[in-house]
Enzyme design. Structure first.
Site, PDB file in Angstrom:
ATOM      1  N   ASP A 254       0.841  -1.205   0.000  1.00 23.01           N
ATOM      2  CA  ASP A 254       0.000   0.000   0.000  1.00 23.01           C
ATOM      3  C   ASP A 254       0.869   1.246   0.000  1.00 23.01           C
ATOM      4  OD1 ASP A 254       0.801   0.074   2.689  1.00 23.01           O
ATOM      5  OD2 ASP A 254      -1.220   0.329   3.494  1.00 23.01           O
ATOM      6  N   PRO A 255       0.271   2.431  -0.137  1.00 25.57           N
ATOM      7  CA  PRO A 255       1.068   3.652  -0.265  1.00 25.57           C
ATOM      8  C   PRO A 255       1.854   3.982   1.007  1.00 25.57           C
ATOM      9  CG  PRO A 255      -1.219   4.020  -0.947  1.00 25.57           C
ATOM     10  CD  PRO A 255      -1.173   2.698  -0.255  1.00 25.57           C
TER      11      PRO A 255
END
Length: 218
Positions: A68-69
């Site tokens: 994920d970011p």
């Protein structure tokens, strides 16, 4: 470029033709969960959730996938760090530097390399909390990654724990490498030779190798 509307921010999703087959489902799934994930401040901001859908897929050979970011300062482009302060991209650059011999660089961006699409399995997290939006993105994540794997020859996932069961989620017969996360302890990522191995696998598939040095910013 095409665009569709959704009921919540970012309200409009702009996308390349290559994503057309999944857009109706994406809109449906996003409208189901958006009100939940938008209760939080997010990384990246909602306007940047779907930036990578502007990328064509037909010219991609490799997908480099993180979970994920960045929990802060996500740009919507996976691993991108404009001021080159994030550990993950610095470790990736260091690994490519050892592989290519390039040493005088100021940054690195996987998104500017021919044939490569960097991707995050989950498209956002709550500001400061990694993997906090996993439950909301799950259906969308499977849909989009499955679509990507129809186009690429190699899927390289960074994170042995995060991606331990990724093959079970994929329906396309794509060659998958699950490597160490760039921030893994004991410098395990340093010993990982995946970037070299990817080019060997591409050669076996009669595809052109990736010029990893293209990602350096000077």
């Amino acid at each position: 470029m095409n665009s569709v509307t959704v009921s919540h921010a970012p309200y409009t999703i702009t996308y390349h033709d290559d994503w057309e087959p999944v857009m109706n489902q994406l809109v449906e799934f996003y409208n189901e969960v958006a009100s939940w994930l938008l209760r939080d401040e997010t990384s990246p901001i909602p306007d940047k959730f779907f930036i990578q859908l502007k990328q064509p897929l037909r010219n991609k050979r490799v997908c480099v996938c993180g979970i994920d970011p960045y929990p802060k300062d996500g740009t919507g482009v996976p691993f991108e760090s404009p001021n080159f302060t994030k550990k993950s991209i610095k470790e990736i650059a260091s690994s490519i530097s050892r592989l290519t011999g390039v040493i005088d660089y100021k940054g690195y961006n996987l998104n500017i390399i021919d044939g490569v699409i960097p991707w995050n399995y989950y498209l956002s997290c709550k500001l400061g909390e990694t993997k906090s939006h996993a439950i909301y993105w799950d259906k969308i994540s499977k849909l989009l990654l499955h679509h990507i794997t129809k186009h690429v020859s190699v899927l390289y996932c960074l994170g042995k724990t995060d991606f331990s069961n990724i093959r079970a989620k994929l329906e396309s017969p794509v060659t998958t490498i699950v490597g160490y996360h760039p921030a893994a302890r004991d410098r395990q990522f340093e010993k990982d030779r995946s970037f070299e191995i990817i080019n060997v696998l591409l050669e076996l598939d009669n595809k052109a190798p990736i010029n990893w040095a293209q990602g350096f910013i000077y």
